[in-house]
Design an enzyme around this catalytic site. Structure first.
Site, PDB file in Angstrom:
ATOM      1  CE1 TYR A 160      -3.136  -2.873   0.326  1.00  0.00           C
ATOM      2  CE2 TYR A 160      -4.350  -1.422   1.784  1.00  0.00           C
ATOM      3  CZ  TYR A 160      -4.284  -2.564   1.029  1.00  0.00           C
ATOM      4  OH  TYR A 160      -5.368  -3.397   0.960  1.00  0.00           O
ATOM      5  CE  LYS A 227       0.024 -17.642   1.134  1.00  0.00           C
ATOM      6  NZ  LYS A 227      -0.481 -18.934   1.385  1.00  0.00           N
ATOM      7  CG  ASP A 281      -3.395 -19.471   2.814  1.00  0.00           C
ATOM      8  OD1 ASP A 281      -2.706 -19.559   1.798  1.00  0.00           O
ATOM      9  OD2 ASP A 281      -3.102 -20.032   3.875  1.00  0.00           O
ATOM     10  CG  ASP A 305      -7.794  -3.484   3.237  1.00  0.00           C
ATOM     11  OD1 ASP A 305      -8.886  -3.296   3.823  1.00  0.00           O
ATOM     12  OD2 ASP A 305      -7.511  -2.949   2.154  1.00  0.00           O
TER      13      ASP A 305
END
Ligand code: NAP
Length: 589
Positions: A160, A227, A281, A305
């Protein structure tokens, strides 16, 4: 400080900060920004509710003195077209704590979102979103009461950051050439390129805040979401730095999940917060299947987010999800939804998001009783099915009311008297019961629990066999072999000999020392063929280290020792099985 348009109430006192701690007087001045669109409707309703809660909770001994600050369309009218007046920023810094309604992003070239500007200008690096279910709020989950997490999302880094280069531009070509020629990177010719910076500084200040919150609010765990199995040097680094800040700065009040199993057998010691991590995930799945496994989540910007909105949807959607953006001490609480312009000035929408952001704000300044009063009165109003249009859509037999009337109903409930102590006790009893259940699961079925909870094995205690069969030196080899076959084990632990040294007897010992040497198993006893000394490791020995020892010493099993006792055995087969089932992420070197 003299302001041009802002008036600080003369009756109130400013909050101060000493040694990084807020000092809140009984009459603090707090800032509020009404917001655009539906902002004025919800702000008006909420100010009355918050004031009543404080009045009721402290019998008039405490009172918030509100200072209106301006941003967005109202600011543009007052400050001659300026949507983002500098003095509003100064006032927030001066007051430390403020709450805001939603703001329209002005349309046109060159305008940054006001929310983004606010975060950047004040370096509000942590976006905090509590996600908790209130009885009566429509939810898609079977048991939404189990959802009670606070998400700390890093606000300043990650993809971002806006370091992006459009496909076909000169900058893109320049960067692509550098990446290909200097760094051997390989990607398609026309790829747009973006950079994902994740720093030690940015990670640690975010995780530090999450852990501090967990400590201040007696939470059970902090989960680092990442991740790192794919993006080792950004997301994997976030995980590693997260554990590092926990160890280095909160070592006396945190333990890792590995230590929980290895050193405490799954029983969480009082006063210790468990630091764990989950792959991003998997957390989405777990937040649906086992939400009560999670308490405080620390995430990077992008993961957070997605996760904040997905989690909010589990308990009633973003219409009532509260939030805040914080720096070390400045905190700006906000409604998380937008300005919903089609409902502006209609006294229609749900004030829930701003209302509970205010509850967070009351908690932040330490006025827990007032915060609790609102949280406890709210489900009572919902139980009477008095709701705004959005909930009425999903509720049979609801009485639909406007924003103001919903506020009236809540105020009436709070004034009707709620026994805070009884309700708090009910809640803490419920939490204690749930905690016990989790602990029992960990104690009784560690492997099943590991699989179901998304945890991956790291240490020998995660994969070891816990039921050991022990014999002494005098047992005949024949009897020992019989025990091994009956229990379907490949080794027996041998009690310490007169010198206090533990031993181990394996199938291999029988093959090499009985069969090969042409001996009779009834003539020899265990003490004559077992191996001594045994190789032992502590329970938290990492699998990588265990594999090293097995390979160097050319053995196939390690005994796991804790406080002089043998508590398990880890074999090549156990390690092989775990890797086959869970995969293997090489540790950073
Ligand atoms: P939005 O204002 O959040 O509205 C989308 C829909 O969400 C509404 O039409 C309504 O659904 C529902 N909703 C929102 N707030 C609600 C409330 N308090 N009670 C009940 N329902 C509520 O999103 P948007 O239309 O995409 O954005 C409008 C403007 O807000 C844009 O200018 C955007 O930039 C700005 N915005 C500001 C913020 C902020 O200041 N933090 C955040 C997001 C967006 P139904 O139509 O189904 O009734």
């Amino acid at each position: 400080m003299a302001y041009k348009h802002i008036e600080l109430p003369k009756t109130g006192e400013k909050i101060t900060v000493e040694n990084n701690q807020l000092k809140v007087p009984d009459n603090p001045i707090l800032g509020f920004i009404e917001g655009d669109g539906i902002g004025p409707d919800i702000t008006k309703a909420c100010l009355r509710i918050w004031d009543t809660a404080v009045e009721q909770a402290y019998n008039g001994k405490r009172k918030v003195h509100w200072a209106e600050l301006y941003m967005g369309e109202k600011a543009a009218k007052i400050y001659d077209g300026d949507y983002f007046p500098a003095e509003t920023l100064e006032a927030i810094q001066d007051l430390w704590v403020a709450i805001k309604g939603p703001l329209t992003t002005p349309v046109g070239e060159g305008f940054r979102s006001l929310n983004v500007s606010l975060r950047q200008e004040l370096d509000l690096y942590a976006c905090v979103r509590p996600v908790r279910h209130y009885t009566g709020v429509p939810s898609p989950l079977k048991d939404p009461g189990k959802v009670d997490v606070v998400i700390f999302r890093e606000n300043t880094e990650d993809v971002y950051c806006g370091i992006e280069y459009q496909s076909g531009t000169e900058e893109n070509k320049k960067l692509a050439k550098f990446l290909r020629e200097e760094l051997n990177a390989n990607f398609f010719e026309d790829a747009g390129l973006g950079i994902k910076p994740i720093s030690e500084f940015g990670t640690k200040r975010l995780v530090r805040k999450a852990i501090q919150y967990a400590i201040d609010n007696a939470r059970e765990s902090v989960t680092l979401v990442h991740k790192g199995n794919i993006m080792k040097f950004t997301e994997g680094a976030f995980r590693a730095w997260g554990y590092e800040v926990a160890r280095e700065e909160f070592g006396d009040c945190t333990i890792t999940e590995d230590e929980l199993y290895a050193d405490y057998n799954g029983r969480q010691p009082e006063g210790k917060i468990v630091i764990k991590d989950r792959i991003a995930d998997i957390i989405f799945q777990l937040m649906l299947l086992r939400p009560d496994d999670f308490d405080v989540l620390a995430t990077m910007n992008l993961n957070g987010d997605y996760l904040s909105d997905a989690a909010a949807a589990e308990v009633g959607g973003i219409g009532i999800a509260p939030g805040a953006n914080m720096s070390d001490n400045i905190a700006v609480f906000e409604a998380t939804h937008g300005t919903a312009p089609k409902y502006a000035n209609q006294n229609k929408v749900n004030p829930g998001s701003l209302l509970f952001s205010g509850v967070m704000m009351l908690e932040y300044i330490g006025w827990q009783e007032a915060a609790d009063l609102i949280s406890l009165a709210y489900p009572e109003v919902l139980a009477d099915k008095i709701v705004t249009y959005d909930f009425a859509r999903n509720m049979e037999g609801a009485t639909e009311v406007g924003t103001k009337e919903f506020g009236d109903a809540l105020i009436e409930q709070m004034k009707g008297g709620i026994d805070l102590d009884v309700r708090r006790k009910q809640r803490s009893d419920k939490l204690a019961r749930e905690r016990k259940q989790r602990e029992i699961r960990r104690l009784l079925q560690p492997m099943e629990e590991m699989i179901a909870s998304g945890r991956t094995p790291h240490s020998v205690s995660d994969v070891m066999t816990r039921t050991l069969i022990t014999v002494d030196d005098a047992t005949s080899v024949h009897d020992a072999m019989h025990m091994m076959r009956q229990s379907n084990v490949s080794s027996l632990v041998v009690e310490p000999n007169k010198d206090g040294v533990w031993g181990i007897m394996t199938r291999r010992d029988v093959v090499t020392k009985i069969v090969k040497d042409n001996q009779s198993p009834t003539d020899l006893n265990v003490g004559q063929i077992c191996s001594r000394p045994v190789v032992t490791v502590p329970p938290h020995t990492h699998l990588h280290e265990a594999a090293n020892i097995i390979s160097e010493k050319n053995i196939s099993r390690l005994l796991v020792e804790k406080d002089g006792e043998m508590i398990g055995i880890t074999t090549e087969t156990d390690i092989f099985g775990a890797i086959e089932q869970f995969g293997w992420i090489p540790e950073p070197q």
